[in-house]
Design a protein around this motif. Structure first.
Motif, PDB file in Angstrom:
ATOM      1  N   LYS A  71       0.832  -1.217   0.000  1.00  0.00           N
ATOM      2  CA  LYS A  71       0.000   0.000   0.000  1.00  0.00           C
ATOM      3  C   LYS A  71       0.869   1.270   0.000  1.00  0.00           C
ATOM      4  N   LYS A  72       2.052   1.171   0.592  1.00  0.00           N
ATOM      5  CA  LYS A  72       2.979   2.309   0.527  1.00  0.00           C
ATOM      6  C   LYS A  72       3.404   2.546  -0.925  1.00  0.00           C
ATOM      7  N   ALA A  73       3.682   1.455  -1.617  1.00  0.00           N
ATOM      8  CA  ALA A  73       4.128   1.556  -3.011  1.00  0.00           C
ATOM      9  C   ALA A  73       2.966   1.921  -3.941  1.00  0.00           C
ATOM     10  N   ASN A  74       1.762   1.452  -3.599  1.00  0.00           N
ATOM     11  CA  ASN A  74       0.594   1.688  -4.452  1.00  0.00           C
ATOM     12  C   ASN A  74      -0.622   1.978  -3.574  1.00  0.00           C
ATOM     13  N   PRO A  75      -0.865   3.270  -3.294  1.00  0.00           N
ATOM     14  CA  PRO A  75      -1.944   3.636  -2.380  1.00  0.00           C
ATOM     15  C   PRO A  75      -3.334   3.200  -2.863  1.00  0.00           C
ATOM     16  N   SER A  76      -3.483   2.932  -4.166  1.00  0.00           N
ATOM     17  CA  SER A  76      -4.807   2.528  -4.648  1.00  0.00           C
ATOM     18  C   SER A  76      -4.996   1.003  -4.622  1.00  0.00           C
TER      19      SER A  76
END
Length: 275
Positions: free
Chosen positions: A65-70
């Motif tokens: 989620k840090k790398a890809n918030p969506s």
């Protein structure tokens, strides 16, 4: 952008449960699937999991989620059913305090929802209060996959309920609440919960703000797969005999067309949206 799914579940060599139950339908619906097999069995079973594995999953989700918030995380909090836990009790606080807060979509049964919130469900109103509590813990979409609530259509039907929290641009939120009556089937299937979670992920992606459509397609695919499975199993078992677990393995590959484009056979009723 192509859609990728990381599926962390058990793996079986034969039949459909865990990753085997989730991967094929997701691929059919256009998703690239990367699998982490938490355990590998020759066939399905109910072995207990330990706390460190769950905590590791939470770490993975937080990193992703840090790398890809969506990123969307679907969690089926498998802990028990019909009032009995079938995993060690020390997993409950980890699910409640660590796993559920990072989940976007949660698919508990009634008993699991009660365990996570510490609240009993006796009425539809209780169920929506419990789902509101679960929303407050993190997930924007909660589907109670099965409840003991009475169906208006009689005891041949199972009631499933869903709630989706929609945050408006001004920061206020509303929720769409739905109810479904699902025909009961007199057989025990394995892997249906895993299939449900995978389909719900796929259909909520295709209908992001329409829980009604996503649930109708999910449950209709389930209905077609189960109907095809029971028809085949009964043919294999022969007249008057109960099918064996092997004969009741989900007819997944044979249901490819239904997975891709399900005829809607179960409709969801939209209940009042609440603020």
């Amino acid at each position: 952008m192509e859609c990728r799914v990381l599926s962390i579940q058990s793996h079986v060599v034969r039949g459909y449960v865990g990753n085997k139950s989730a991967t094929f339908p997701l691929q059919v619906l256009g998703f690239e699937v990367d699998s982490i097999n938490s355990v590998q069995f020759s066939n399905h079973t109910g072995y207990s999991r330990d706390t460190s594995f769950l905590e590791m999953v939470v770490d993975i989700i937080q990193e992703l989620k840090k790398a890809n918030p969506s990123l969307v995380y679907v969690c089926d909090p498998v802990m028990g059913d019909q009032g009995a836990m079938y995993v060690p009790e020390n997993l409950l606080p980890i699910y409640r305090d660590k796993v559920v807060p990072v989940a976007d979509i949660l698919t508990p049964n009634q008993f699991e929802a009660e365990l996570l919130t510490g609240r009993k469900i006796n009425t539809e109103d209780d169920a929506f209060k419990v789902m509101d509590l679960l929303h407050k813990m993190g997930p924007e979409t909660v589907v109670l996959t099965s409840t003991d609530l009475p169906s208006k259509h009689g005891d041949q039907f199972l009631v499933a309920l869903g709630s989706q929290k929609i945050v408006k641009p001004d920061g206020t939120s509303t929720s769409q609440k739905i109810c479904m009556d699902i025909p009961k089937v007199d057989a025990v299937f394995v892997g249906t919960g895993d299939l449900f979670a995978a389909l719900l992920l796929a259909w909520t992606h295709h209908h992001p703000k329409d829980l009604k459509a996503a649930c109708e397609k999910t449950v209709s695919v389930m209905h077609h797969v189960i109907k095809r499975t029971i028809t085949y199993a009964n043919e294999m078992a022969g007249p008057g005999k109960r099918p064996s677990p092997a004969q009741l393995e989900l007819r997944m590959v044979q249901s490819k067309a239904d997975i891709e484009n399900p005829a809607i056979v179960i409709e969801a009723k939209v209940l009042e949206s609440s603020h």
